[in-house]
Design an enzyme around this catalytic site. Structure first.
Site, PDB file in Angstrom:
ATOM      1  NE  ARG A  79      -3.709  -0.389   2.523  1.00  0.00           N
ATOM      2  CZ  ARG A  79      -4.298  -0.880   3.616  1.00  0.00           C
ATOM      3  NH1 ARG A  79      -4.086  -0.314   4.795  1.00  0.00           N
ATOM      4  NH2 ARG A  79      -5.094  -1.922   3.540  1.00  0.00           N
ATOM      5  NE  ARG A 148      -2.619   1.457   9.452  1.00  0.00           N
ATOM      6  CZ  ARG A 148      -3.396   0.429   9.095  1.00  0.00           C
ATOM      7  NH1 ARG A 148      -4.160   0.496   8.012  1.00  0.00           N
ATOM      8  NH2 ARG A 148      -3.426  -0.665   9.823  1.00  0.00           N
ATOM      9  CE  LYS A 212      -6.420  -1.176  11.003  1.00  0.00           C
ATOM     10  NZ  LYS A 212      -7.288  -1.841   9.999  1.00  0.00           N
ATOM     11  CE  LYS A 214      -7.788   2.870   9.022  1.00  0.00           C
ATOM     12  NZ  LYS A 214      -8.797   2.012   8.391  1.00  0.00           N
ATOM     13  CB  CYS A 434     -13.633  -4.095   1.071  1.00  0.00           C
ATOM     14  SG  CYS A 434     -14.307  -5.754   1.266  1.00  0.00           S
ATOM     15  CB  CYS A 440      -9.025  -9.679   2.012  1.00  0.00           C
ATOM     16  SG  CYS A 440      -9.187  -9.257   3.749  1.00  0.00           S
ATOM     17  CB  CYS A 479     -15.038  -9.662   6.910  1.00  0.00           C
ATOM     18  SG  CYS A 479     -13.822  -8.418   7.388  1.00  0.00           S
ATOM     19  CB  CYS A 483     -12.091  -2.322   4.166  1.00  0.00           C
ATOM     20  SG  CYS A 483     -11.118  -3.250   5.364  1.00  0.00           S
TER      21      CYS A 483
HETATM   22 FE1  SRM Z   1      -9.127  -2.263   5.819  1.00  0.00          FE
HETATM   23  C1  SRM Z   1      -7.798  -4.906   7.444  1.00  0.00           C
HETATM   24  C2  SRM Z   1      -8.203  -3.515   2.874  1.00  0.00           C
HETATM   25  C3  SRM Z   1      -9.797   0.723   4.408  1.00  0.00           C
HETATM   26  C4  SRM Z   1     -10.951  -1.368   8.589  1.00  0.00           C
HETATM   27  N1  SRM Z   1      -8.104  -3.897   5.272  1.00  0.00           N
HETATM   28  C5  SRM Z   1      -7.588  -4.846   6.092  1.00  0.00           C
HETATM   29  C6  SRM Z   1      -6.709  -5.824   5.311  1.00  0.00           C
HETATM   30  C7  SRM Z   1      -5.296  -5.307   5.344  1.00  0.00           C
HETATM   31  C8  SRM Z   1      -6.800  -7.295   5.741  1.00  0.00           C
HETATM   32  C9  SRM Z   1      -5.838  -7.803   6.773  1.00  0.00           C
HETATM   33  O1  SRM Z   1      -5.660  -7.196   7.830  1.00  0.00           O
HETATM   34  O2  SRM Z   1      -5.272  -8.872   6.523  1.00  0.00           O
HETATM   35  C10 SRM Z   1      -7.340  -5.675   3.900  1.00  0.00           C
HETATM   36  C11 SRM Z   1      -6.443  -6.003   2.708  1.00  0.00           C
HETATM   37  C12 SRM Z   1      -7.280  -6.537   1.576  1.00  0.00           C
HETATM   38  C13 SRM Z   1      -6.543  -6.686   0.298  1.00  0.00           C
HETATM   39  O3  SRM Z   1      -6.383  -7.839  -0.169  1.00  0.00           O
HETATM   40  O4  SRM Z   1      -6.149  -5.684  -0.285  1.00  0.00           O
HETATM   41  C14 SRM Z   1      -7.899  -4.270   3.995  1.00  0.00           C
HETATM   42  N2  SRM Z   1      -8.914  -1.496   4.005  1.00  0.00           N
HETATM   43  C15 SRM Z   1      -8.610  -2.207   2.886  1.00  0.00           C
HETATM   44  C16 SRM Z   1      -8.804  -1.381   1.637  1.00  0.00           C
HETATM   45  C17 SRM Z   1      -7.813  -1.703   0.531  1.00  0.00           C
HETATM   46  C18 SRM Z   1     -10.246  -1.551   1.150  1.00  0.00           C
HETATM   47  C19 SRM Z   1     -10.526  -1.081  -0.248  1.00  0.00           C
HETATM   48  O5  SRM Z   1     -11.096  -1.903  -0.979  1.00  0.00           O
HETATM   49  O6  SRM Z   1     -10.227   0.046  -0.615  1.00  0.00           O
HETATM   50  C20 SRM Z   1      -8.675   0.035   2.243  1.00  0.00           C
HETATM   51  C21 SRM Z   1      -7.271   0.531   2.277  1.00  0.00           C
HETATM   52  C22 SRM Z   1      -7.190   1.882   2.904  1.00  0.00           C
HETATM   53  C23 SRM Z   1      -5.857   2.547   2.796  1.00  0.00           C
HETATM   54  O7  SRM Z   1      -5.473   2.896   1.689  1.00  0.00           O
HETATM   55  O8  SRM Z   1      -5.231   2.768   3.837  1.00  0.00           O
HETATM   56  C24 SRM Z   1      -9.161  -0.227   3.658  1.00  0.00           C
HETATM   57  N3  SRM Z   1     -10.112  -0.566   6.418  1.00  0.00           N
HETATM   58  C25 SRM Z   1     -10.378   0.509   5.633  1.00  0.00           C
HETATM   59  C26 SRM Z   1     -11.365   1.340   6.245  1.00  0.00           C
HETATM   60  C27 SRM Z   1     -11.954   2.616   5.644  1.00  0.00           C
HETATM   61  C28 SRM Z   1     -11.218   3.851   6.051  1.00  0.00           C
HETATM   62  O9  SRM Z   1     -10.189   3.774   6.725  1.00  0.00           O
HETATM   63  O10 SRM Z   1     -11.678   4.924   5.686  1.00  0.00           O
HETATM   64  C29 SRM Z   1     -11.706   0.723   7.435  1.00  0.00           C
HETATM   65  C30 SRM Z   1     -12.826   1.201   8.405  1.00  0.00           C
HETATM   66  C31 SRM Z   1     -12.452   2.394   9.194  1.00  0.00           C
HETATM   67  C32 SRM Z   1     -11.804   1.983  10.471  1.00  0.00           C
HETATM   68  O11 SRM Z   1     -10.600   1.748  10.460  1.00  0.00           O
HETATM   69  O12 SRM Z   1     -12.514   1.841  11.474  1.00  0.00           O
HETATM   70  C33 SRM Z   1     -10.912  -0.469   7.542  1.00  0.00           C
HETATM   71  N4  SRM Z   1      -9.303  -2.978   7.720  1.00  0.00           N
HETATM   72  C34 SRM Z   1     -10.153  -2.505   8.672  1.00  0.00           C
HETATM   73  C35 SRM Z   1     -10.096  -3.378   9.810  1.00  0.00           C
HETATM   74  C36 SRM Z   1     -10.917  -3.230  11.114  1.00  0.00           C
HETATM   75  C37 SRM Z   1     -10.292  -2.282  12.064  1.00  0.00           C
HETATM   76  C38 SRM Z   1     -11.012  -2.217  13.372  1.00  0.00           C
HETATM   77  O13 SRM Z   1     -10.868  -1.239  14.085  1.00  0.00           O
HETATM   78  O14 SRM Z   1     -11.715  -3.166  13.738  1.00  0.00           O
HETATM   79  C39 SRM Z   1      -9.186  -4.411   9.475  1.00  0.00           C
HETATM   80  C40 SRM Z   1      -8.777  -5.598  10.365  1.00  0.00           C
HETATM   81  C41 SRM Z   1      -7.847  -5.235  11.441  1.00  0.00           C
HETATM   82  O15 SRM Z   1      -7.295  -4.140  11.516  1.00  0.00           O
HETATM   83  O16 SRM Z   1      -7.646  -6.107  12.282  1.00  0.00           O
HETATM   84  C42 SRM Z   1      -8.722  -4.127   8.151  1.00  0.00           C
HETATM   85 FE1  SF4 Z   2     -10.909  -7.795   3.923  1.00  0.00          FE
HETATM   86 FE2  SF4 Z   2     -12.951  -7.459   5.535  1.00  0.00          FE
HETATM   87 FE3  SF4 Z   2     -11.513  -5.366   4.780  1.00  0.00          FE
HETATM   88 FE4  SF4 Z   2     -13.086  -6.527   3.048  1.00  0.00          FE
HETATM   89  S1  SF4 Z   2     -13.769  -5.507   4.924  1.00  0.00           S
HETATM   90  S2  SF4 Z   2     -10.944  -5.950   2.689  1.00  0.00           S
HETATM   91  S3  SF4 Z   2     -12.974  -8.637   3.636  1.00  0.00           S
HETATM   92  S4  SF4 Z   2     -10.791  -7.017   6.022  1.00  0.00           S
END
Ligand code: SRM
Ligand code: SF4
Length: 584
Positions: A79, A148, A212, A214, A434, A440, A479, A483
């Protein structure tokens, strides 16, 4: 610091990994150089996140490989760090080329305004990072327990303050970067820290943050950055003289939750107060270090800032931030958000240039037969003299286009059929998904790969109701981690299992109210069947200007219950109630 009950619990394993890592080095360098496996250890894969890298495997072939007794098909996701989502044409061209040479040949625009590469083999990590470095890009702190990628309103439109807001976002991004030289040493072969003296992290300390963190910067009336989902937010306030008066600071937003665990939940950020523009970094640092010291390091599911604030209260939090920053927060100023949508098509800018807002479904940039998105954007980048802006809705803004270049870029978009993309309806323009499967590791079901068929089904329904052009937000995730920020969508689908989704309804279109669970588990087909009569009723009964989410919240959603029925048969009573009127 921790509460008494937390003190009884030991810190989670990640804390030990961080503190033993010598500021994010661990054994990454040695393991990346090991050709005997495509993977790295669990400890190292926690640490590489801070370098913007995730170890993944191709889940489509996981079972077959297991049966054949072979190693998983390991690769990495990288990323990029791209504050405010801006990149130059030269950077674009290089990223495009690197995707072909050392990764899966696609680029993915994310919901936080940056690029992801997928399918990067271990041996290709260094060439990729060095290539990015040659155009001044890096992936430091793109993931991990740190601040981030910082989001900022991307779309130039007519607002002269946008540039200032972007510069504040960029400055905060730089200010909150980890200071360790580990990234440079490991990936760019920089000299080791001279004499082996200890590296240091003045703001983070050796264990960084509990989780994390943000940040986003919004410029009303657009809430394109979904400010209430950010741990830390800055809402630009314009003074009576038309200048940037300062920012309302927001804290404690977040989306992630776990199915069936009531202690986890999405949360809207609180407005903390107003500050002047020169106080951004001081307030940011105070919020960040308060979370560093009080966030829960004993449970990663309870470690985000939203829980620290929910547990200790906003008044306590404000006091702590004021004490640390020496800034007295003033009362929040008035602001209004009207939309989250990116502008699409050609838009004039105040400086005489133009920008083009291009809708890109799920942010996926690749060439498929009849749809050469990657080639078209490469051709544009080769002649474009402005910049590119990635939006929080996974779209792209081609910005700073001169009057001379406008017809040339238009011709490229026409030639490759991309110009029609913006005209396919309001639901599509407001749809996010997402990544989910196959990369993922946390996905419980499909998201990006199921969105096109879901949209087509809903579009048939919308055509029947005369609503094709209406802006309705729909977001899907594989899930409950959230995201694609699904809990802020008017229609939210959150996977629970293959082909089973929790269905959420009723968020406000402008991102200021969360939706609510409507059906705990339903197939996409049944969801379309269920929502079809509801959408038809909405078309007939809505008040002037009332959005779908507002209408659902007012008319359809049960006040204190969710529907526990699954399958078309069980849904019949709900559908007939929705058809004749009255709350379902
Ligand atoms: Fe996310 C984890 C993809 C934005 C909440 N996110 C992941 C991971 C890295 C999976 C992992 O931990 O193994 C995913 C990788 C998937 C892949 O194959 O690419 C992933 N997140 C993404 C992206 C690529 C989604 C997309 O389709 O665009 C976004 C990348 C953002 C970036 O450029 O930095 C992405 N993730 C978000 C957002 C939206 C936002 O930030 O505006 C959220 C919700 C906001 C928040 O953080 O509360 C988000 N991602 C999570 C979480 C849950 C965090 C939590 O507090 O519970 C995880 C899992 C974790 O951290 O344990 C996670
Ligand atoms: Fe993966 Fe869940 Fe984030 Fe989708 S919402 S990219 S399934 S961690």
């Amino acid at each position: 610091m921790s509460t008494t009950s937390e003190a009884a619990k030991p810190p989670v394993a990640n804390e030990g990994i961080k503190s033993a890592s010598h500021f994010l080095r661990g054994s990454i360098a040695r393991e990346v150089a090991d050709p005997s496996t495509g993977a790295i250890s669990e400890e190292s894969s926690q640490l590489t996140k801070f370098h913007g890298l995730y170890l993944q495997d191709d889940r489509d072939v996981r079972n077959a490989l297991k049966k054949a007794g072979k190693e998983k098909a390991f690769s990495f996701m990288l990323r990029v760090r791209l504050p405010g989502g801006r990149c130059t044409p030269a950077q674009w061209l290089l990223l495009d080329r690197l995707a072909d040479q050392v990764a899966a040949p696609s680029l993915r625009l994310t919901t936080r305004q940056t690029f992801q590469f997928h399918g990067v083999l271990k041996a290709n990590l260094k060439p990729l990072i060095r290539g990015m470095h040659s155009v001044l890009l890096d992936s430091i702190a793109a993931c991990g327990d740190v601040n981030r990628n910082v989001m900022a309103a991307p779309n130039p439109e007519h607002n002269p303050l946008l540039q200032q807001v972007y510069e504040h976002a960029r400055a905060w991004s730089e200010y909150a970067l980890p200071k360790t030289r580990a990234y440079h040493e490991i990936w760019l072969d920089d000299e080791l820290v001279a004499g082996g003296e200890p590296d240091h992290e003045p703001m983070y300390g050796a264990t960084y943050l509990p989780r994390k963190f943000k940040t986003g910067f919004a410029l009303p009336p657009s809430n394109d950055v979904d400010i209430f989902s950010q741990d830390l937010g800055f809402i630009a306030i314009v003074g009576e003289d038309g200048r940037l008066a300062g920012y309302n600071v927001t804290v404690g937003g977040g989306q992630g939750m776990s199915h069936g665990n009531d202690k986890t939940y999405p949360r809207l950020a609180d407005v903390l107060g107003f500050i002047s523009p020169d106080q951004v970094n001081a307030i940011g640092e105070a919020v960040l270090t308060t979370q560093r010291d009080f966030g829960d390091r004993t449970d990663r599911k309870h470690a985000r800032l939203k829980y620290t604030i929910a547990d200790r209260g906003l008044t306590w939090f404000r006091g702590e931030v004021e004490r640390r920053s020496g800034v007295r927060l003033a009362g929040a100023r008035r602001f209004e958000f009207t939309t989250i949508q990116d502008p699409h098509g050609w838009q004039p800018c105040a400086d005489g240039t133009w920008f083009y807002g291009l809708h890109i479904l799920s942010g996926r940039i690749k060439d498929v037969p009849g749809w050469p998105m990657k080639t078209a954007l490469r051709e544009i980048a080769a002649l474009h003299t402005g910049d590119f802006r990635l939006t929080p809705s996974q779209n792209l803004t081609i910005s700073g286009v001169t009057a001379t270049q406008k017809p040339v870029i238009e011709a490229i978009l026409e030639k490759h059929g991309l110009a029609q993309e913006n005209a396919r309806g309001g639901l599509r323009l407001n749809a996010l998904s997402c990544v989910a499967l196959p990369t993922c590791g946390l996905a419980l079901g499909e998201s990006e790969r199921m969105l096109p068929s879901l949209l087509e089904k809903f579009e048939t329904v919308l055509d029947g109701a005369g609503l094709r052009a209406d802006a309705i937000s729909l977001r899907v995730t594989g899930c409950p981690n959230g995201c694609a920020r699904p809990y802020l969508a008017e229609i939210g689908f959150v996977a629970k299992a293959p082909n089973k989704y929790a269905l959420y309804l009723g968020a406000s279109y402008n991102g200021t109210r969360l939706n609510r669970l409507f059906v705990p588990s339903i197939t996409p087909d049944d969801a379309v069947t269920l929502l079809a009569p509801i959408i038809q009723r909405y078309a007939l009964e809505r008040t002037a200007g009332e959005g779908f989410g507002d209408w659902c919240d007012r008319v359809i959603l049960p006040r204190d219950a969710t529907l526990h029925s699954v399958g078309t048969k069980a849904l019949e009573p709900v559908i007939s109630t929705a058809l004749v009127g009255g709350a379902a």
